[in-house]
Design a protein around this motif. Structure first.
Motif, PDB file in Angstrom:
ATOM      1  N   SER A 186      35.280  59.045  70.646  1.00 33.48           N
ATOM      2  CA  SER A 186      34.077  59.820  71.480  1.00 33.48           C
ATOM      3  C   SER A 186      33.086  58.991  71.678  1.00 33.48           C
ATOM      4  N   VAL A 187      32.589  58.600  72.464  1.00 31.15           N
ATOM      5  CA  VAL A 187      31.924  58.082  72.736  1.00 31.15           C
ATOM      6  C   VAL A 187      30.176  58.090  73.608  1.00 31.15           C
ATOM      7  N   ASP A 188      29.230  57.755  72.708  1.00 29.24           N
ATOM      8  CA  ASP A 188      27.679  57.899  72.572  1.00 29.24           C
ATOM      9  C   ASP A 188      27.287  56.647  72.510  1.00 29.24           C
ATOM     10  N   LYS A 189      25.878  57.249  71.999  1.00 29.76           N
ATOM     11  CA  LYS A 189      24.955  56.175  71.862  1.00 29.76           C
ATOM     12  C   LYS A 189      24.539  56.431  70.461  1.00 29.76           C
ATOM     13  N   ALA A 190      25.040  56.458  69.870  1.00 31.15           N
ATOM     14  CA  ALA A 190      24.554  56.743  68.495  1.00 31.15           C
ATOM     15  C   ALA A 190      23.592  56.276  67.507  1.00 31.15           C
ATOM     16  N   ASN A 191      23.282  54.906  68.457  1.00 32.28           N
ATOM     17  CA  ASN A 191      22.490  53.818  67.638  1.00 32.28           C
ATOM     18  C   ASN A 191      21.009  53.890  68.153  1.00 32.28           C
ATOM     19  N   VAL A 192      20.551  54.478  68.727  1.00 27.80           N
ATOM     20  CA  VAL A 192      19.476  54.886  69.322  1.00 27.80           C
ATOM     21  C   VAL A 192      19.247  56.076  70.057  1.00 27.80           C
ATOM     22  N   LEU A 193      19.900  56.955  70.505  1.00 30.51           N
ATOM     23  CA  LEU A 193      19.999  58.883  70.809  1.00 30.51           C
ATOM     24  C   LEU A 193      20.170  59.354  69.387  1.00 30.51           C
ATOM     25  N   GLU A 194      18.809  60.325  69.414  1.00 29.06           N
ATOM     26  CA  GLU A 194      19.178  61.518  68.662  1.00 29.06           C
ATOM     27  C   GLU A 194      20.229  62.371  69.176  1.00 29.06           C
ATOM     28  N   THR A 239      33.705  62.432  76.726  1.00 27.88           N
ATOM     29  CA  THR A 239      31.839  61.441  76.483  1.00 27.88           C
ATOM     30  C   THR A 239      30.866  62.802  76.911  1.00 27.88           C
ATOM     31  N   SER A 240      29.470  62.600  77.020  1.00 29.66           N
ATOM     32  CA  SER A 240      28.603  63.284  78.184  1.00 29.66           C
ATOM     33  C   SER A 240      28.572  63.131  79.286  1.00 29.66           C
ATOM     34  N   ASN A 241      27.514  64.431  79.868  1.00 28.98           N
ATOM     35  CA  ASN A 241      28.110  64.066  81.126  1.00 28.98           C
ATOM     36  C   ASN A 241      27.555  62.842  81.990  1.00 28.98           C
ATOM     37  N   MET A 242      26.255  62.446  81.441  1.00 33.52           N
ATOM     38  CA  MET A 242      25.337  61.200  81.999  1.00 33.52           C
ATOM     39  C   MET A 242      26.850  59.784  81.705  1.00 33.52           C
ATOM     40  N   PHE A 243      27.261  59.655  80.570  1.00 33.63           N
ATOM     41  CA  PHE A 243      28.293  58.773  80.315  1.00 33.63           C
ATOM     42  C   PHE A 243      28.996  59.314  81.088  1.00 33.63           C
ATOM     43  N   GLY A 244      30.252  60.330  80.720  1.00 31.45           N
ATOM     44  CA  GLY A 244      31.398  60.360  81.203  1.00 31.45           C
ATOM     45  C   GLY A 244      31.585  59.964  83.090  1.00 31.45           C
ATOM     46  N   ASP A 245      29.895  60.477  83.815  1.00 38.34           N
ATOM     47  CA  ASP A 245      29.968  59.871  85.247  1.00 38.34           C
ATOM     48  C   ASP A 245      30.349  58.330  85.272  1.00 38.34           C
ATOM     49  N   ILE A 246      29.978  57.725  84.386  1.00 36.97           N
ATOM     50  CA  ILE A 246      29.694  56.798  85.008  1.00 36.97           C
ATOM     51  C   ILE A 246      30.829  55.407  84.076  1.00 36.97           C
TER      52      ILE A 246
END
Ligand code: NAD
Length: 359
Positions: A186-194, A239-246
């Motif tokens: 699972s890919v995210d940016k949990a260190n920065v994004l709520e 992953t989420s929409n934008m991360f998955g797009d990239i």
């Protein structure tokens, strides 16, 4: 089985490649005793020309009435002067949201026969590559509140996710992982994004229902690096929409051939829209030069994900591999010593390979 399928050839090479996908479906129908009810609809540039809108209501209603949709591609220079809502690509966004297709599956498969097209070093991709990116498609920053200030000096977009949106995409990803190697990143940016912290906690909750699946979390910046450093560590990525797009574009480039990659966009039930990831390639439209394999492999995904027909899906994928192994290539994947053929011949050879496997 009888399958009701809406077909949207679209613009450019759309008609060329969809015709070959239908030919291959015909071969599958013959071999396995299935029947197809096809209904054809307009979307994109052709729909603008004849009906004045990129997504006619009749197309949306026809798709809603079907069990699955097969789409070619839309767009072309002829319609490039049009603005915003009138552009052919608006049809794509409209149909995805109109059909509530929240789950996008983008496999990045590097066929051993085409490994020369991969831009990575041989030792990194040795033995081939088979990564599935599961991208959330109808939420996140592309759909959250957004605005530009009146003076045009500032603007914002909002990455907004609800618990239920994350839960339903996580379930799709875990289900898929169960059918593959039981490994999920699972890919995210949990260190920065709520919103990523919510994403991670919901994924962890869903994981409790799938104890057999080995789950790991990765920050998106690291995932982007790992995809080129060691792509074989991945099997299913959610992953989420934008991360998955990239990330899905990055993963597909690793395979080196845009003409080979299929995709599926799914609803909560088995309904899905299946299309190649490439565009309408107007430069080669109608010239018998397009590679139809991405669309043919999209049909394999349709058999697997909408109709739960794994054997039929494998028959299509196996036939594609067989034709590649025999050295047949369309020009986009041509290399020295291989045999150059056109769109129709490629479709015909895949159909014949399916028929030939008949026992
Ligand atoms: P494209 O994917 O259509 O083409 C990029 C390059 O790849 C071209 O040189 C093309 O000839 C080649 N190519 C693409 N598919 C191929 C295939 N199956 N076989 C052989 N070669 C292939 O992207 P583009 O040129 O940026 O866009 C062309 C049009 O398609 C634009 O109007 C764009 O908006 C539209 N588009 C549509 C979709 C879609 O319908 N899902 C996606 C992307 C772009």
């Amino acid at each position: 089985m009888r399958m009701k399928i809406a077909v949207i050839p679209g613009d450019g090479i759309g008609g060329d490649i969809v015709a070959e996908a239908l030919r291959v479906m015909g071969a599958v129908g013959e071999k396995f005793g299935h029947k197809f009810d096809f209904s054809f609809y307009l979307m994109g540039g052709q729909a603008i020309d004849t009906m004045g809108t990129p997504l006619p209501e009749s197309t949306l209603l026809g798709c809603l009435d079907a069990e699955a949709v097969l789409l070619g591609a839309v767009g072309g220079a002829k319609w490039d002067h049009l603005k915003g809502d009138q552009r052919p690509e608006k049809g794509l966004l409209g149909i995805r949201s109109g059909l509530n297709l929240f789950c996008n599956l983008r496999p990045a498969i590097l066929y051993a026969q085409l490994s020369g097209a991969c831009p990575l070093k041989e030792e990194i991709i040795e033995g081939g590559l088979d990564v599935m990116v599961v991208r959330e498609l109808t939420g996140g920053i592309y759909f959250g509140p957004k605005a530009i200030s009146e003076d045009g000096e500032s603007a914002y977009d909002t990455m907004l996710y609800s618990r239920s949106e994350v839960e339903r995409i996580a379930i799709k990803a875990f289900e898929l992982a169960m059918k593959r190697s039981k490994k999920l990143t699972s890919v995210d940016k949990a260190n920065v994004l709520e919103s990523s912290r919510l994403w991670r906690s919901v994924v962890n909750e869903v994981a409790k229902r799938y104890r057999e699946v080995k789950l790991n979390h990765m920050y998106v910046d690291n995932a982007a690096m790992q995809l080129v450093r060691n792509p074989k560590q991945f099997d299913v990525i959610v992953t989420s929409n934008m991360f998955g797009d990239i990330l899905s574009d990055e993963a597909s480039m690793i395979t080196g051939s845009i003409g080979m990659l299929p995709s599926a966009s799914l609803r909560e039930d088995n309904f899905g829209l299946y299309e190649p990831i490439h565009g309408s390639a107007p430069d080669i439209a109608g010239l018998d030069r397009a590679n139809p394999l991405a669309t043919i492999l999209s049909v394999a995904m349709m058999f697997r994900h909408t109709f739960n027909l794994e054997e039929e899906a494998l028959a299509v994928e196996g036939a594609v591999e067989e034709v590649l192994s025999a050295g047949w290539r369309t020009e986009d994947i041509m290399s020295e010593g291989m045999r150059l053929i056109g769109t129709k011949e490629m479709g015909t050879l895949v159909a014949q390979a399916i028929a030939g496997n008949k026992e």
